[in-house]
Write a protein that holds these residues in place. Sequence first.
Motif, short mmCIF file in Angstrom:
data_model
loop_
_atom_site.label_atom_id
_atom_site.label_comp_id
_atom_site.label_asym_id
_atom_site.label_seq_id
_atom_site.Cartn_x
_atom_site.Cartn_y
_atom_site.Cartn_z
N ARG A 1 1.00 -1.23 0.12
CA ARG A 1 0.08 0.03 -0.17
C ARG A 1 1.07 1.19 0.00
O ARG A 1 2.13 1.08 0.44
N THR B 1 0.97 3.61 1.94
CA THR B 1 1.38 4.00 3.35
C THR B 1 2.67 3.10 3.82
O THR B 1 3.08 3.47 4.81
N GLN B 2 3.00 2.04 2.86
CA GLN B 2 3.93 1.15 3.44
C GLN B 2 5.34 1.32 2.99
O GLN B 2 5.43 2.00 1.78
N ASP B 3 6.41 1.16 4.00
CA ASP B 3 7.66 1.17 3.50
C ASP B 3 7.99 -0.09 2.69
O ASP B 3 8.00 -0.94 3.18
N PHE C 1 10.78 -3.01 3.94
CA PHE C 1 10.57 -3.76 4.93
C PHE C 1 9.01 -4.50 4.64
O PHE C 1 8.25 -4.30 5.07
N LEU C 2 9.24 -5.78 3.97
CA LEU C 2 8.13 -6.50 3.71
C LEU C 2 8.66 -8.00 4.03
O LEU C 2 9.77 -8.25 4.00
N PRO D 1 5.16 9.15 6.13
CA PRO D 1 4.41 8.82 7.13
C PRO D 1 4.79 7.54 7.79
O PRO D 1 4.25 7.53 9.21
N TYR D 2 5.70 6.90 7.51
CA TYR D 2 5.96 5.76 8.33
C TYR D 2 7.14 5.76 9.33
O TYR D 2 7.69 4.80 9.92
N PHE D 3 7.93 7.00 9.35
CA PHE D 3 8.74 7.25 10.15
C PHE D 3 8.05 7.96 11.62
O PHE D 3 7.11 8.63 11.33
N ARG E 1 0.72 -6.19 11.86
CA ARG E 1 1.70 -5.31 11.65
C ARG E 1 0.93 -4.25 10.87
O ARG E 1 0.59 -4.10 9.91
N LEU F 1 0.15 -0.76 8.70
CA LEU F 1 0.53 -0.31 7.43
C LEU F 1 1.45 0.67 7.45
O LEU F 1 2.35 0.90 6.66
N ASP F 2 1.61 1.39 8.62
CA ASP F 2 2.74 2.72 8.66
C ASP F 2 3.71 2.14 9.58
O ASP F 2 4.61 2.81 9.98
N ALA F 3 4.26 0.86 9.62
CA ALA F 3 5.49 0.25 10.21
C ALA F 3 6.40 0.91 9.57
O ALA F 3 6.64 1.03 8.79
N HIS F 4 7.46 1.19 10.77
CA HIS F 4 8.67 1.76 10.12
C HIS F 4 9.63 0.45 10.63
O HIS F 4 10.04 0.27 11.74
N GLY F 5 10.27 0.25 9.50
CA GLY F 5 11.52 -0.68 9.56
C GLY F 5 11.01 -2.18 10.49
O GLY F 5 11.55 -2.85 10.75
N GLY F 6 9.54 -2.40 9.97
CA GLY F 6 8.98 -3.66 10.46
C GLY F 6 8.49 -3.42 11.84
O GLY F 6 7.87 -4.61 12.28
#
Lengths: 306, 393
Positions: free
Chosen positions: A53, A55-57, A60-61, A253-255, B269, B271-276
């Motif tokens: 998505r 919004t995802q980094d 890291f999946l 947004p993910y930081f 987890r 969706l806005d996880a950072h580094g997992g």
Amino acid sequence: MMTKAVTAVLIGSLLFVNPTWAAPLRVVTTTEDLAAIVREVGGPLVEVESQTRGTQDPHFLEARPSLILKASRADLFIEIGLGLEVGWVPAVLVAARNPAIQPGASGYLDVSRDIKPLEIPSAPVDRSQGDVHPLGNPHYWLDPENGKVISREIARSLMSLLPDRSQVIEQNQKEFARRLDEAMARWKDRMKPYEAAKVVTYHNSWTYFARRFGLDVVGYVEPKPGVAPSPAHLNQLIALMKQEKAKLIIMEPYFGRSTPDLLSRETGAKVLVLPPSVGGVEGIKTYFDLFDYLADQLTTALSIGS
Amino acid sequence: MFRPVFCLIFVFLFHSVVEAQTQQGTGSRPGLQGLNPEISLDGLFAAAYFSEPDNLNFGGHDPNQTGFTLQNLELTLGATVDPYARADAHIIYLIDEEGESVLEVEEAYLTTLALPHRLQLVGGQFFTRFGRINPTHPHAWDFTDQPVIANRLLGPDGLRNPGAQISWLSPLPFYLELIGSVQNAGGETAVSFLSNPEAFEETFPDLSFEERDVRRFEDLLYMTRLKTAWTPSDTVELVQGFSGLFGPNASGKDTYTKIFGLDFYGKWRPLDAHGGFPFVALQAEAMWRKYETSENSEDNLHDRGLYLQGLWGFASRWVVGLRGEYANGGDETDPLGDRRYRISPNLTFYPSEFSKWRLQYNVDRAEHLDDKSLHAVFLQFEFLIGSHGAHQF
């Protein structure tokens, strides 16, 4: 009894897999940005789904079964490359057991092939430098000029898989590139007054965007890519931001917000959360929406700051 | 005798890594570098304290004494062979309790990439894909040591042998995979099956080892596994599996072992996880074994056990975990067959994706020690250099 059931399942599965002749080409991309461009170039000829998505980094999946399932059904698999998805795509592709999309097959596309990457390390790299990408910075989709290159690569792949629809695909790609040129003039005009504005970004992910639209990235919240900031680094960064009069701290947004907020309190620079991808904020549905949104947010933030 | 060979392999491979990185660095010949296999070396070490000198950690890669243990030094090589297959090898070096260096060919196998109808063949030396923990390499474990029930039924080094495996991913709208494998039933990595005299003696001191020839298909080790996954949302994924093992054992001329397992894994987890991070992961596995010992079915060994574990990645790079275990083989005097409970809380810090530090405490109750509590504390660390391995789920 058992054999009958197995036969039924097998026949059922063949029926399920095979009637592709009328159905749209199934495209799976690693990111929403690629999916958006596939939609522009493929139109109704394709059915596209992104594995992440907006919004995802995408660094890291994991090779989740749901990702494997999508890849197992794809006719075309597209990734950003340059090491961005190295932690999960290879495992997904092996587990998907889909010969059509293995690297080297016509249904696999790494769109970075024709990109001229920035920040290719000029000296040998090792991991003491953090998450460096030896092949160059992979955040290249944030330059619309690269969006054109991506669309050409996608068109080439689609044409090889749908040779009798080549004309339509080529037209779509040309039209996309033309609209991109048009929009580019608009975005550049909007950003012009803020040329050389000094900003800090969290990760080194805005390099391509900054270069295209004339922002001056004076520092990063991360001391090295992917490495959490230390107090010593933050002290240096605060001094640097004050000296350079940096106006904005740009983050995805993910930081986590706590460090950017701290920097903001110390320096007066404003924190701006920007989505790096289509789908990162509700309403950003196309590649054009993404840059419209980014230009809006940046010009607003910079005009308040000046 | 393996040692010099191993050293040579190391020197050669690291020379290649350095060369590959130099090429990547200058960006001059990226094409060449693509022909080198992906190489990585993983070191897993632990410092341990046991409240009793005779500890209960019987796993081949467990911290095994008060002091320090090299749990596992794993050299991994992998590459696509040609357009049709890829190959992976995991060579392990470890130092055992007696201070002997041991070399293990943990895995070396070919995986097909180009079979039709979502079929995949694996051939070579590989971990039997029974349940979740058995095919997981020690450095990827969420706890410092092997679960008790896996140790008892699948052996201290895990169940692995040369063989062949076929798997099929169904075309159903949800994830359903069927796996079947056939492997040799003998050797120290198949303790519940034909095993070998030394491993048998250690595992079943009350039984006598019967040398059996392998003549028929029934003399091999068979595994079937059904794995399904369910994705209720973008943030949650649930995986369930059922596995069965069938093969001859070494306690008689016509004796067989059956092992069944049920497993579950669920992960959340955002969706806005950072580094997992953050995440929550739950894993559970239950196993049963029927080990025939003679014609008289009353003498058969029946073992069962399970472990349940939860992990919470509560802050960036920090994970707290808790594992509870139960195993019972109905033999109150046998350290590998008595009733056993173990609770293990732990805390793991990942300085980066390529290293970790883990502190774990075990409280252990074993029936053969009159249910006295034994305690153990481990401090484990891991490093990984070389190629970026993909994250398994």
